[in-house]
Motif scaffolding. Structure first.
Motif, PDB file in Angstrom:
ATOM      1  N   GLY A   5      -2.537   1.743 -10.521  1.00  0.00           N
ATOM      2  CA  GLY A   5      -1.979   0.730 -10.051  1.00  0.00           C
ATOM      3  C   GLY A   5      -1.498  -0.627 -10.082  1.00  0.00           C
ATOM      4  N   GLU A  25       3.797   6.864   3.340  1.00  0.00           N
ATOM      5  CA  GLU A  25       2.755   5.882   3.704  1.00  0.00           C
ATOM      6  C   GLU A  25       3.744   5.140   5.096  1.00  0.00           C
ATOM      7  N   GLU A  54       5.411  10.795  -1.283  1.00  0.00           N
ATOM      8  CA  GLU A  54       4.805   9.267  -0.567  1.00  0.00           C
ATOM      9  C   GLU A  54       5.125   9.706   0.841  1.00  0.00           C
ATOM     10  N   SER A  83       0.932  -1.144   0.133  1.00  0.00           N
ATOM     11  CA  SER A  83      -0.099   0.170   0.074  1.00  0.00           C
ATOM     12  C   SER A  83       0.737   1.110   0.476  1.00  0.00           C
ATOM     13  N   PRO A 105      -3.938   6.369  -3.846  1.00  0.00           N
ATOM     14  CA  PRO A 105      -2.935   4.891  -3.567  1.00  0.00           C
ATOM     15  C   PRO A 105      -1.880   5.650  -4.418  1.00  0.00           C
ATOM     16  N   THR A 106      -1.693   5.917  -5.896  1.00  0.00           N
ATOM     17  CA  THR A 106      -1.132   6.254  -6.383  1.00  0.00           C
ATOM     18  C   THR A 106      -0.548   7.638  -6.795  1.00  0.00           C
ATOM     19  N   HIS A 132       0.704   6.040  -0.131  1.00  0.00           N
ATOM     20  CA  HIS A 132      -0.331   7.286   0.573  1.00  0.00           C
ATOM     21  C   HIS A 132       0.576   8.138  -0.400  1.00  0.00           C
ATOM     22  N   PHE A 150      -8.824   8.126  -1.247  1.00  0.00           N
ATOM     23  CA  PHE A 150      -9.390   6.898  -0.437  1.00  0.00           C
ATOM     24  C   PHE A 150     -10.736   6.400  -0.219  1.00  0.00           C
TER      25      PHE A 150
END
Length: 438
Positions: free
Chosen positions: A159, A48, A46, A2, A80-81, A4, A97
């Motif tokens: 993705g 995450e 990014e 995953s 997510p991308t 973010h 999301f």
């Protein structure tokens, strides 16, 4: 895995009177993650790996959105991308999301992806309006009729393929320039633009784990000025201690600008961090730090033991032993013992060790743990413990260890640390799991 992603559009400003600076925003964003890139007049982050560090997604979202608003960014999106986040930011969808990614992307006009928009005329003649229409086209036909970037961008946005960028780097020094939207006649009016530069500098300081003790604000006079006015002026601000706090720096600068009279209208501002000092992070341990309180840790432990009772506060002590489970022991905090060094086992050490070894099943003389184990490295024989006697219900017994350790590979559990117990009567030895490697 995953991800973010955050997309900050720098070609859309919340206040049209001040232009946005993508390079400055990228430097500011490095305080939150080292994965920052500038793409298509936007800054991509990014984050995450930073969610837990900053206290969760909601906290990090608030920090980024508040700072981005001060830097003039009004269009921001999470997804997510990275390309999906950029597409959502262009159409004003802040949360990628909220629904499944393909469902959200399919509704967007195909112009939201730069690589697809380049072929807009041809796609329009084919009857395409949305990204879903482009996806329905045969992939073979797309690859022959269009360049490879179109399919790559589509797959990355949805993705299906990994994304890679050239990440921004943090400069060693900070100096940022801002062109004012018009002529500013009084020094107090410079704070409107200086505040944005201070936010950028604060982000740079946070990324470097430093604080500023002196910074310089320079202003350049407008070209339509008298000869006596000169090219501009500057103001040097010093702080009592190193700080990154934007509010504090803004108040200091505002107070000092109130005492300045401009000799001519100003058109540009330059903010530089002239003196920077590393900031020592405060300890977040439950036990007070010597540096913070000036009190030795032994004295603090004595007070805690007095409250909890004797023997209730323990500390680990290294012991000289070849057996991994006996390389340290816990002793009362007030018990004094000369320091000892743990003996090193020749073979590799596991990251986690089981308190009690787990006996393994065996099939055809091969140990099993979630399937057959493949022996990779070993054996490493560890012997010792004849001197170690304990009392139990059966009287005294020795804790003698005679083991052959192996590094084994499980198809499901990864690398394991197992041993075979050597028996003195040549009986078939048992296998045990003792540790796991990260």
């Amino acid at each position: 895995m995953s991800a973010h992603w955050v997309a900050l559009l720098t070609d859309v400003a919340s206040d049209s009177s001040l232009p946005t600076d993508s390079a400055g925003i990228a430097v500011w964003a490095l305080q939150y993650t080292n994965r920052v890139a500038q793409v298509d007049q936007a800054v991509l982050l990014e984050v995450e790996q930073s969610l837990r560090l900053f206290g969760g997604e909601d906290v990090l979202r608030g920090l980024i959105e508040d700072g981005a608003g001060e830097l003039g960014v009004s269009s921001l999106a999470w997804a997510p991308t990275s390309l999906a986040a950029l597409a959502f930011a262009r159409v004003g969808i802040p949360d990628g999301f909220a629904e499944p990614l393909p469902k959200l992307l399919d509704r967007l006009p195909f112009e939201t992806l730069e690589a697809v928009a380049k072929h807009g005329a041809t796609l329009a003649r084919l009857g395409c309006k949305t990204l879903a229409d482009v996806r329905r086209l045969p992939r073979g036909g797309i690859s022959r009729r269009f360049d490879s970037e179109l399919l790559l961008a589509m797959d990355q946005a949805y993705g299906l393929r990994p994304e890679s960028y050239r990440w921004a780097t943090l400069p060693e020094t900070f100096s940022a320039r801002l062109e004012l939207p018009g002529r500013v006649d009084n020094a107090v009016g410079l704070m409107f633009g200086a505040r944005r530069l201070l936010v950028q500098m604060s982000g740079w300081l946070a990324a470097r784990h430093c604080g500023v003790t002196a910074f310089t604000l320079e202003w350049c006079h407008d070209t339509m000025r008298s000869k006596d006015a000169g090219d501009g002026g500057e103001l040097i601000i010093r702080t009592a201690q190193a700080t990154q706090n934007v509010e504090h720096l803004s108040r200091l600068l505002s107070e000092n600008l109130a005492k300045v009279t401009l000799k001519a209208p100003a058109g540009d501002l330059v903010l530089s961090a002239t003196e920077v000092t590393p900031i020592v992070e405060e300890s977040r341990s439950l036990i007070p730090d010597d540096r913070a309180t000036g009190e030795a840790i032994d004295l603090v432990l004595e007070r805690i033991e007095a409250r909890l009772g004797k023997g209730r506060v323990l500390r680990p002590v290294l012991t000289e032993d070849h057996r991994l489970e006996f390389m340290h022991r816990w002793q009362p905090a007030n018990e004094k013992r000369p320091p000892a060094k743990a003996k090193q086992v020749p073979g590799p050490q596991p990251t986690w060790m089981l308190r009690t070894p787990l006996r393994l099943d065996v099939s055809n003389d091969q140990p099993l743990y979630q399937g057959p184990l493949q022996l990779l490295l070993g054996p490493e024989r560890i012997e010792g413990g004849w001197w170690h006697r304990v009392k139990d219900s059966n009287g005294q017994r020795n804790l003698v260890t005679v083991r052959d350790y192996w590094v084994a590979l499980s198809p499901f559990a990864g690398a394991l640390w197992i041993f075979q117990q050597r028996l003195p009567d040549d009986a078939k030895a048992s296998w045990y799991l003792h540790g796991l490697f990260a």
